[in-house]
Design a protein around this motif. Structure first.
Motif, short mmCIF file in Angstrom:
data_model
loop_
_atom_site.label_atom_id
_atom_site.label_comp_id
_atom_site.label_asym_id
_atom_site.label_seq_id
_atom_site.Cartn_x
_atom_site.Cartn_y
_atom_site.Cartn_z
N SER A 11 -34.24 -4.17 -9.41
CA SER A 11 -34.95 -4.44 -9.97
C SER A 11 -36.08 -4.02 -10.69
O SER A 11 -35.96 -3.49 -12.62
CB SER A 11 -36.28 -5.55 -9.11
OG SER A 11 -35.15 -6.45 -9.08
N GLU A 12 -36.29 -2.04 -10.24
CA GLU A 12 -37.21 -1.57 -10.80
C GLU A 12 -36.06 -0.53 -12.31
O GLU A 12 -36.43 -0.33 -12.90
CB GLU A 12 -38.02 -0.55 -10.10
CG GLU A 12 -39.41 -0.09 -9.32
CD GLU A 12 -39.42 0.07 -8.60
OE1 GLU A 12 -40.09 -0.68 -7.43
OE2 GLU A 12 -38.72 1.49 -8.60
N CYS A 13 -35.06 -0.66 -11.06
CA CYS A 13 -34.00 -0.05 -12.65
C CYS A 13 -33.66 -0.76 -14.03
O CYS A 13 -33.73 -0.03 -15.20
CB CYS A 13 -32.66 0.43 -11.79
SG CYS A 13 -32.39 1.81 -10.49
N LEU A 14 -33.54 -1.52 -13.47
CA LEU A 14 -33.03 -2.75 -14.45
C LEU A 14 -34.42 -2.57 -15.84
O LEU A 14 -34.38 -2.63 -16.64
CB LEU A 14 -32.52 -4.06 -14.13
CG LEU A 14 -31.52 -4.02 -13.39
CD1 LEU A 14 -31.08 -5.12 -12.64
CD2 LEU A 14 -29.68 -3.68 -14.10
N GLU A 15 -35.70 -3.14 -15.41
CA GLU A 15 -36.56 -2.99 -15.93
C GLU A 15 -37.11 -2.24 -16.72
O GLU A 15 -36.92 -1.58 -17.90
CB GLU A 15 -38.18 -2.93 -15.32
CG GLU A 15 -38.11 -4.25 -14.07
CD GLU A 15 -38.55 -5.85 -15.11
OE1 GLU A 15 -39.27 -5.40 -15.95
OE2 GLU A 15 -38.96 -6.57 -14.78
N THR A 16 -36.24 -1.02 -15.75
CA THR A 16 -36.50 0.62 -16.46
C THR A 16 -35.84 0.87 -17.69
O THR A 16 -36.23 1.15 -19.07
CB THR A 16 -37.06 1.82 -15.57
OG1 THR A 16 -37.53 1.82 -14.85
CG2 THR A 16 -36.73 3.22 -16.20
N ILE A 17 -34.31 0.02 -18.03
CA ILE A 17 -34.07 -0.21 -18.79
C ILE A 17 -33.89 -0.77 -20.02
O ILE A 17 -33.89 -0.17 -20.59
CB ILE A 17 -32.00 -0.71 -18.17
CG1 ILE A 17 -31.41 0.60 -17.64
CG2 ILE A 17 -30.56 -0.48 -19.23
CD1 ILE A 17 -30.54 0.19 -16.38
N PHE A 18 -34.68 -1.49 -20.04
CA PHE A 18 -34.95 -2.57 -20.82
C PHE A 18 -36.21 -1.34 -21.54
O PHE A 18 -36.72 -1.45 -22.05
CB PHE A 18 -35.58 -3.84 -20.05
CG PHE A 18 -34.76 -4.77 -20.15
CD1 PHE A 18 -33.94 -5.57 -20.88
CD2 PHE A 18 -33.86 -5.56 -18.73
CE1 PHE A 18 -32.82 -6.00 -20.65
CE2 PHE A 18 -33.30 -6.35 -18.72
CZ PHE A 18 -32.41 -6.49 -19.19
#
Lengths: 929, 157
Positions: A281-288
């Motif tokens: 989830s953190e990764c995906l947040e970072t991408i956003f």
């Protein structure tokens, strides 16, 4: 001529220049043929060719191939180059082989041997060359040869990184060819751990391999999830300087990121391990978050790479469908893209939103963008983008916005591109049905569809509106009124006449009270369209008329007049003639009670899923979002109630609508033959359930003109035919094998290529008495060559049960052959002349049993061509010649059939001056010996 | 996975073809012909992606040359576009402002470079530096061989 790099082959450069200087296509072909002849003679004669020369000529062949010419030699020389100890020669050899993949098994063995040698080389560049060859053209055979070596190469500590990379992709190729080559056990974990490899190139290559392995066996490779998330996390949090050359326009390792995100889409969200899930989830947040940062470069490469990762992350979020906030965030992000300057981004955003619309969490968020999407549908310059917008509108439609979306789609349909109209019609029809709360609205929408895009309204669509009107009482009067109004337009589409005819025939009485739509007016309105319609529509209208007679006795005389008209009673169309005469008799003979019984209102159709949906799914497999939303969320408010409860009907879609394919009036046909007969049969005759019998063995009629075409317990159909030039006469003999009469015998021709082969069927008696035989004549004229053979169906009623037989008529192209005698010399002269690719067709097939020369001869003699003896140098071969007669032209045709007794195979070659003729004759004869 | 890659000119002349799926020659020719016509008919501002038969076509024009890749449904369109760009960058670096003629006359080099970038339809190495290093190593081997040959010719080896 630009400078040539490396070890430049001057001869090759000169040749390329020559070709480029050619002024015409002819000159170019001449130059190429000269070169081909030269190379051929060099390869044939000159034993002293050195490696350099071989390399040069092989390169020239490659170039000629690139120009679009076929290369049928030089493979051996290329394989020779593989074993050269010079790298440059070896490399060209491998290139030739990977570009001109060759299935010749002798050579494959040699190639495999060379690859083996190179894999043993101490020079990694040589090893790589061999690996690249396998990765590019690897086959099952190669999988066998290298299945044990390559996995070792991949995980060994001594292997250099570049070799590992090639080995991973090499293994992937072989795995795709034969999945069993991947060793399991301890290998699994060693392969998975390649995701931890310090070399980014190795990880990139290995991720592709692991992705394929996971697809095959997700449980075995489950361990890769944790490693992939860890790797992804390291990349997305890296600054763009960390990864040096793997940073692409300020985006850290976009390719690897996308591959990892794709790998994770093979699994459901990692729930057992909350740590991993949180990290992802953190990764995906970072991408956003990064997507919101100001761009580090104005170059399109930067934004493309960044957005590529973003889109893949959104795909993963949609796949997981478990994090509402991420889904909504994705939706907002895509919404921004909808008005981006880049067409590519708008296209992808629409496509991606289509998936978001099917998630219960983001459906509402997608709906916020409705206006922009409607604008896209209307304003985009590129039809593929407009198409995406239509798809998205379809996906985001629900009860709350259906009216508006359907309205917009209808409006757009008036100017929509032809290429997407048919699909749009289907979509509008489905949405209107699915979300209708008020069925008058539904009826209006469908009639509008027919008005706006009548040509694109398929049968399924208008069948469906009739089904719904018949099943829903509350809408019947409205439907009758609306079609009546629609029919008043000076020109209206034939589909409108069909729907109008059907509905007025059933429910015309509901509006007859109004003098403006009195029975006479209704009838005259319908009949004013009659003469402009096709036979099928007229047949439907005739049934409507007899139904109107039942509803309104006062117009009986007028209707009878129409039935009596020569154009109906003596129509050239058998169906019209039959309906007119039977309906006329019915209206004269039957009492009003009988009429009312026979012509009763249609019963409700069985409730079932709309067949339109099936049509749409077939048109676009995979692109029609299944209603994930509905199946997942049991919220009754958001789920539209299906109009028709389809829970208890499992009948397949293909049988759908059968109720309508038999026009309403045909039920009365049975009565025409006397109800008593039917009842009588019921008690004495053996029970036969309705059946449809498929297919007869048509192939045996390739070689003969007479015989039994079809036979079952009830009926036998024999055929006798004769042919002269391009004409044929065919007699069909229907024999009743039972003790009881067979009624309503109705043969029907199903053949769309009437412009190629015109077949006329003479009318025949509809009743076949017990034990009797009747004959029907057919004539055929071959206008131009055709493929396959016409189908026909014979329907009849036996013991009150409808039966249907379908079969092929023995009318194949070879029937129009005239045998031609010729001697060996002229045969082979013509044979050579007809050597072009457009003229010949060839098939190699296995013999049916052991090769029987006499049987083959008999068959060929019956096929229609002249069997020419003693002209082929090989006495076992059969050669034949004949002329196909068609009205437009005569086509000479030569055939050669070469048996190979050892292999039990035949090779069949057909040559003629017309490609389609060669092809058809070849198709007909293949597998027949 | 990439199914094939085509390079062709504005006039529709094929300059390079690389197939990663095994099709008979006849079919390859048919696909090539049809796809070239389809792509050339598209206008400049149109989207670079195309649903075509059962593949996803991604294409981009560089000067007079079209680079066109056929991908599978799940492949990432934007990154395919950048894969094409990376290939163009590599050609450019190797030939020094590459033009169509370089690719015509050195088609074998164009193939070798592509083989280092994409293997069996899958991306092999995205680092520009690493690809060029591999190509340079190949060229070095060739040159050594040429020198050896020359020396042998004059009897020095």
């Amino acid at each position: 001529m630009p400078a040539v790099r490396g070890d430049g082959m001057r001869g090759l450069a000169v040749f390329i220049s020559d070709i480029r200087n050619c002024k015409s296509k002819e000159a170019e072909i001449k130059r190429i043929n000269k070169e081909l002849a030269n190379i051929r003679s060099k390869f044939k004669g000159d034993k002293t060719l050195d490696g350099y020369q071989k390399k040069k000529y092989v390169c020239k062949l490659l170039f000629i191939f690139l120009l679009g010419h076929d290369i049928d030699f030089g493979h051996m020389e290329a394989v020779n180059l593989l074993s050269s100890n010079k790298y440059s020669e070896k490399q060209i050899g491998y290139l030739f082989i990977s570009v001109l993949v060759n299935t010749n098994s002798d050579l494959i063995k040699l190639i495999i041997q060379s690859i083996k040698n190179d894999l043993q080389s101490r020079n990694p560049i040589h090893v790589n060359l061999a690996l690249q060859c396998i990765a590019n053209i690897g086959s099952k055979e190669m999988a066998e040869a290298f299945g044990t070596e390559i996995p070792k190469l991949l995980v060994s500590g001594d292997t250099m990184d570049v070799v590992k990379q090639s080995a991973a992709l090499c293994l992937l190729r072989l795995f795709r060819k034969s999945p069993e080559i991947i060793p399991g056990g301890e290998w699994t974990s060693r392969i998975i751990h390649l995701l931890n490899d310090p070399h980014m190139g190795v990880v990139t290559a290995a991720t592709s391999l692991i992705d394929a392995l996971v697809k095959k066996n997700p449980d075995e490779y489950k361990g890769c999830v944790t490693l992939a998330v860890a790797r992804l996390s390291r990349i997305v949090t890296a600054s763009y300087t960390d990864l040096q050359d793997y940073t692409y326009y300020f985006v850290p390792a976009p390719w690897l990121s996308v591959k990892l995100l794709r790998l994770l889409q093979n699994y459901t969200p990692p729930s057992e391990e909350p740590g991993v899930r949180g990290r992802l989830s953190e990764c995906l947040e970072t991408i956003f978050n990064k997507a919101q940062e100001p761009p580090k470069s104005k170059k399109v490469q930067h934004s493309n790479a960044k957005n590529a990762v973003l889109f893949e992350a959104i795909s993963l979020i949609i796949h997981n469908d478990s994090e509402p906030n991420l889904l909504v965030r994705a939706c907002n992000q895509l919404g921004q893209f909808l008005s981006n300057r880049e067409t590519n981004l708008r296209y992808l955003a629409l496509e991606s939103m289509c998936h978001l619309a099917t998630s219960e969490f983001s459906h509402e968020a997608v709906k916020k963008h409705q206006e922009v999407v409607i604008l896209s549908m209307k304003m985009e310059k590129d039809v593929s983008v407009r198409q995406q917008a239509v798809d998205l509108l379809y996906a985001m439609c629900d009860k709350t916005n259906a009216e508006e979306i359907v309205q917009e789609m209808l409006a757009y349909l008036e100017t929509a591109d032809y290429s997407i109209r048919e699909e749009m019609v289907l979509k509008v029809a489905i949405l209107a049905e699915k979300y209708a709360t008020d069925f008058t609205w539904y009826v209006d929408v469908i009639l509008n569809l027919i008005r706006i895009a009548g040509d694109y309204v398929s049968e399924e669509v208008w069948y469906r509106v009739i089904q719904i009107v018949i099943n829903r009482e509350e809408v019947q009067a409205y439907a009758a009124k609306t079609v009546f109004e629609a029919l008043q337009a000076p020109t209206c589409h034939e589909n409108m006449v069909k729907v109008g005819g059907y509905i007025l025939g059933e429910f015309g009485n509901l509006i007859a009270g109004d003098t403006r739509s009195s029975p006479q007016v209704q009838f005259e309105l319908l009949h004013s369209k009659y003469h402009l319609c096709s036979a099928a529509t007229r047949a439907l209208l005739l049934s409507t008329y007899i139904k109107l007679v039942n509803l309104f006795p006062e117009i009986k005389n007028r209707v009878q007049e129409v039935f009596r008209a020569d154009s109906n009673l003596r129509s050239a169309d058998v169906e019209l003639q039959q309906r007119a005469s039977e309906y006329l008799q019915l209206s004269i003979v039957a009492s009003s009670d009988v009429l009312a019984t026979v012509l009763e209102e249609m019963p409700a159709f069985p409730e079932r899923e709309s067949s339109i949906l099936a049509v749409l799914k077939k048109k676009k497999p995979g692109r029609i979002p299944d209603d994930v939303r509905e199946s997942k969320s049991p919220q009754p408010s958001a789920t539209p109630a299906p109009i028709m409860n389809n829970s208890n009907n499992t009948s397949s879609v293909s049988t759908d609508l059968l109720g309508l394919t038999t026009p309403p009036g045909t039920t009365s046909n049975t009565t025409g033959n006397g109800l008593l007969d039917v009842l009588g049969d019921l008690y004495t005759a053996p029970k036969v359930s309705p059946t449809t019998v498929q297919q007869n063995n048509i192939k045996k009629f390739l070689f003969k003109n007479n015989g039994v075409l079809f036979e079952n317990d009830l009926i036998q159909i024999g055929v006798k035919s004769e042919f002269r030039q391009n004409l044929g006469r065919i007699g069909l003999f229907y024999g009743n094998k039972t003790q009881f009469p067979i009624h309503n015998v109705h043969p029907e021709l199903i053949w769309t290529d009437l412009h190629k082969l015109n077949v006329q069927m003479k009318p025949m008696e509809p009743v076949l008495e017990a034990g009797a035989q009747i004959q029907q004549m057919l004539t055929a004229e071959c206008i131009e060559d055709f493929a396959d053979a016409p189908n026909m169906s014979v329907s009849f009623v036996y013991n009150n049960a409808p039966q249907k037989i379908s079969m092929k008529l023995p009318l194949t192209l070879n029937k129009f052959f005239e045998p031609t005698e010729m001697n060996g010399e002229s045969f082979f002269a013509r044979w050579k002349n007809l050597g072009g690719e457009q003229q010949r067709a060839q098939k190699i097939f296995k013999a049916q049993g052991s090769i029987d020369i006499t049987a083959t001869r008999t068959k060929l003699a019956g096929f229609g061509m002249q069997l020419l003896d003693g002209i082929d140098p090989n006495p076992d071969n059969f050669v034949c010649a004949g002329i196909v007669h068609t009205r437009l032209q005569q086509v000479g045709c030569l055939m050669r059939l070469e048996p190979n007794k050892q292999a039990q195979m035949f090779r069949l070659t057909v040559r003629s001056s017309k490609e389609t003729v060669s092809q058809e004759v070849c198709d007909l004869l293949a597998d027949q010996f | 996975m990439m199914q094939f890659m085509l390079l062709f000119s504005r006039q529709g002349k094929l300059r390079l073809q690389k197939w990663y799926v095994a099709h008979p020659d006849k079919l390859k020719k048919k696909i090539t012909r049809e796809l070239i016509t389809t792509v050339l008919a598209r206008k400049p501002k149109m989207c670079s992606f195309l649903e075509w038969k059962d593949v996803k076509v991604v294409y981009k024009r560089y000067a007079s040359l079209y680079f066109c890749c056929a991908m599978e449904q799940e492949d990432n369109e934007l990154l395919t576009l950048e894969l094409i760009h990376r290939y163009v960058e590599l050609l450019d670096k190797y030939f020094g402002s590459v033009c169509e003629l370089d690719i015509i006359f050195n088609f074998e080099k164009a193939y070798f470079i592509l083989d280092e970038l994409v293997l069996g339809g899958e991306l092999q190495e995205t680092s520009k530096k690493n690809v060029l290093k591999a190509i340079a190593a190949q060229d070095l081997l060739q040159e050594e061989e040429t020198v050896d040959e020359a020396l042998r010719d004059v009897g020095l080896l």
